[in-house]
Scaffold this motif. Structure first.
Motif, short mmCIF file in Angstrom:
data_model
loop_
_atom_site.label_atom_id
_atom_site.label_comp_id
_atom_site.label_asym_id
_atom_site.label_seq_id
_atom_site.Cartn_x
_atom_site.Cartn_y
_atom_site.Cartn_z
N VAL A 128 0.85 -1.19 0.00
CA VAL A 128 0.00 0.00 0.00
C VAL A 128 0.89 1.24 0.00
CG1 VAL A 128 -1.91 -1.14 1.20
CG2 VAL A 128 -0.17 0.08 2.53
N ASP A 129 0.32 2.37 -0.42
CA ASP A 129 1.05 3.64 -0.45
C ASP A 129 0.88 4.41 0.85
OD1 ASP A 129 1.84 3.37 -3.23
OD2 ASP A 129 -0.26 3.76 -3.72
N ILE A 130 -0.31 4.36 1.44
CA ILE A 130 -0.57 5.05 2.70
C ILE A 130 -1.42 4.15 3.59
CG2 ILE A 130 -0.51 7.33 1.62
CD1 ILE A 130 -3.60 7.41 1.93
N ILE A 131 -1.34 4.40 4.90
CA ILE A 131 -2.21 3.71 5.84
C ILE A 131 -2.88 4.73 6.75
CG2 ILE A 131 -0.91 1.56 5.84
CD1 ILE A 131 0.31 2.40 8.54
N LEU A 132 -4.08 4.42 7.20
CA LEU A 132 -4.75 5.19 8.24
C LEU A 132 -4.68 4.36 9.50
CD1 LEU A 132 -5.80 6.51 5.61
CD2 LEU A 132 -7.98 6.86 6.77
N TYR B 297 4.79 9.80 9.57
CA TYR B 297 3.36 9.97 9.83
C TYR B 297 2.99 11.46 9.81
CZ TYR B 297 3.69 5.20 11.66
OH TYR B 297 3.92 3.86 11.80
N VAL B 298 1.76 11.74 9.42
CA VAL B 298 1.19 13.08 9.55
C VAL B 298 -0.16 12.93 10.24
CG1 VAL B 298 0.12 12.99 7.26
CG2 VAL B 298 0.56 15.19 8.32
N ARG B 299 -0.48 13.88 11.12
CA ARG B 299 -1.72 13.81 11.88
C ARG B 299 -2.91 14.05 10.96
NH1 ARG B 299 -5.41 17.06 14.30
NH2 ARG B 299 -6.20 16.47 16.37
N LEU B 300 -3.92 13.22 11.07
CA LEU B 300 -5.14 13.38 10.29
C LEU B 300 -6.24 14.02 11.11
CD1 LEU B 300 -6.97 12.97 7.84
CD2 LEU B 300 -7.36 10.61 8.60
N MET B 301 -6.56 13.44 12.26
CA MET B 301 -7.64 13.98 13.10
C MET B 301 -7.57 13.32 14.46
SD MET B 301 -10.96 11.98 11.55
CE MET B 301 -11.34 10.30 12.09
N GLU B 302 -8.42 13.74 15.34
CA GLU B 302 -8.51 13.15 16.67
C GLU B 302 -9.82 12.40 16.80
OE1 GLU B 302 -7.23 15.07 20.73
OE2 GLU B 302 -9.37 15.48 20.46
N GLU B 303 -9.76 11.21 17.38
CA GLU B 303 -10.98 10.46 17.66
C GLU B 303 -11.20 10.39 19.16
OE1 GLU B 303 -10.84 6.39 16.41
OE2 GLU B 303 -8.92 5.99 17.38
N SER B 304 -12.44 10.32 19.56
CA SER B 304 -12.80 10.27 20.98
C SER B 304 -13.51 8.95 21.26
CB SER B 304 -13.72 11.44 21.34
OG SER B 304 -13.09 12.67 21.08
N ILE C 290 -1.85 9.36 9.27
CA ILE C 290 -1.60 8.79 7.95
C ILE C 290 -0.13 8.43 7.89
CG2 ILE C 290 -1.61 9.18 5.47
CD1 ILE C 290 -3.79 11.23 5.85
N GLY C 291 0.15 7.16 7.62
CA GLY C 291 1.53 6.70 7.51
C GLY C 291 1.92 6.49 6.05
N PHE C 292 3.18 6.71 5.74
CA PHE C 292 3.66 6.58 4.37
C PHE C 292 5.16 6.34 4.39
CE2 PHE C 292 3.46 10.91 5.76
CZ PHE C 292 4.71 11.42 5.47
#
Length: 306
Positions: free
Chosen positions: A137-141, A153-160, A268-270
Motif C-alpha cells: 500500500v502507499d498510505i495507511i490510516l 506519519y502526519v496527523r489526520l484527526m482526533e478520535e474520541s 496517515i503513515g507513508f
C-alpha cells in the motif's frame, strides 16, 4: 569529485543518527554506508559526526552541511518523482490500508470527487503496518504510530472514545470517581482485544490504576461490538465516529459518563521515499482537508524525520 550518493547517505545518517539505520532506509549494507561517509569526510576535510557508543552526533560542520544540502536534495527528489509520475501510467492509483470504520469515515466521502483510482486493503494497525512495510500500500490510516526507519506519519484527526451500554442499563448518579469505578468494574464488558487496549487507557487516565476486568466477549470489530451492545451483551468503549455513522431514530444503546472520554490521534503513515510523490502528496492533502477543514499540504511537504 563528490559522488551524489555520498550526499544522500550523509543526509540519511544525519536523520537517523545511526549508520546501520540509515543503511536500512537506503537498502544498503552498513560497510557501504560507512564508506560513503568516509569519502565525503575526506572530501570536506574534517569529521561530520562524532561517533559515540549509542549514536552518531553531527559536528558543527556536519550541521552546516546538512542545512545547505537537505533542501537541495529534497527538491531534486521531488522533481525526479514528478517526472516519474508523468512517465508512469500506473501512478494514478492510490493503494490504501485502513480499518473499515476509518475508511468509511475519512476516505469514502472523497471517492466521488477524485479522478484517482483507489485500491483498499482492510485491516487494523499491525496488519496495515505490515502492508506498508512490504509496499503493498502507499498510505495507511492508523491510530498507532509504530516506529520503523523509513516510515513517517502526519496527523489526520482526533478520535474520541466513550463508554457505550445497552439502552436499558440503569446508571446511578455517582458523586465520587471511586464509586463510578466500582460500578463500572461490576458490569459485563465487551473488548476489542484481550489486553483491553482502550479500556486500560481509560482506567489509567481517570482512575489512575489498571482495570480489574475480565471481558465477557472479545470482538475485534467496532461495528460488531456496537451490535453486541444493542443486543444487551454488555458495555464497551467505542469511538464516537462509529456512533455518528449509525442513523437510527430509536437507538438501542446509550452513552455512559459522557464527561469522561479518552482521545486518540488518527495518523496517515507513508514511506519516506514517497513523501514527494505528487499523487500521494495531493491525496493526503485532500484527506486532511476533508477531515479537518484546513489545508495540510504545507505540513506534509515540510515533514521530515529530524
Amino acid at each position: 569529485m563528490v559522488d551524489f550518493e555520498w550526499y544522500r547517505s550523509f543526509i540519511a545518517i544525519f536523520k537517523h543518527n545511526s549508520v546501520s539505520e540509515a543503511a536500512k532506509t537506503r537498502i544498503m549494507t552498513q560497510p557501504a554506508m560507512s564508506q560513503h561517509l568516509a569519502c565525503l569526510e575526506s572530501e570536506v576535510g574534517e569529521p561530520l559526526f562524532t561517533r559515540t557508543s549509542r549514536k552518531m552526533v553531527p559536528t558543527e560542520r556536519g550541521k552546516q552541511l546538512y542545512s545547505h544540502l537537505a533542501p537541495l536534495i529534497e527538491s531534486l527528489e521531488e522533481k525526479t518523482m514528478g517526472l516519474k509520475l508523468h512517465l508512469s501510467p500506473t501512478m494514478n492509483t492510490i493503494k490504501i490500508g485502513a480499518a473499515p470504520e476509518l475508511f468509511t469515515e475519512t476516505i469514502l466521502p472523497l471517492l466521488s470527487g477524485t479522478e484517482l483510482n483507489t485500491t483498499t486493503y482492510f485491516g487494523y494497525a499491525d496488519q496495515t503496518f505490515e502492508l506498508l512495510k512490504e509496499e503493498r500500500v502507499d498510505i495507511i490510516l492508523t491510530n498507532q504510530q509504530l516506529l520503523m526507519p523509513g516510515i513517517e506519519y502526519v496527523r489526520l484527526m482526533e478520535e474520541s472514545f466513550v463508554i457505550v451500554a445497552p439502552m436499558d442499563t440503569v446508571v446511578p448518579e455517582f458523586p465520587l470517581l471511586k464509586d463510578r469505578e466500582r460500578w463500572l468494574s461490576e458490569q459485563r464488558w465487551i473488548s476489542f482485544g484481550l489486553d483491553l487496549p482502550i479500556i486500560r487507557r481509560y482506567w489509567k487516565e481517570f482512575f489512575k490504576s489498571g482495570p480489574l476486568i475480565n471481558p465477557a466477549h472479545v470482538i475485534p470489530c467496532w461495528d460488531l461490538i456496537l451490535k453486541a451492545i444493542e443486543e444487551g451483551a454488555g458495555m464497551s468503549m467505542l469511538p464516537t465516529h462509529i456512533l455518528k455513522q449509525q442513523i437510527v431514530t430509536q437507538p438501542k444503546y446509550k452513552m455512559v459518563f459522557e464527561d469522561m472520554m479518552v482521545h486518540n490521534e488518527i495518523l496517515i503513515g507513508f514511506k519516506s521515499k514517497h513523501k514527494h510523490t505528487l499523487v500521494i502528496n495531493e491525496f493526503i492533502k485532500n484527506v486532511c482537508e476533508q477531515n479537518e477543514g484546513e489545508p495540510r499540504s504545507s505540513l506534509f511537504m515540510g515533514l521530515n524525520s529530524d
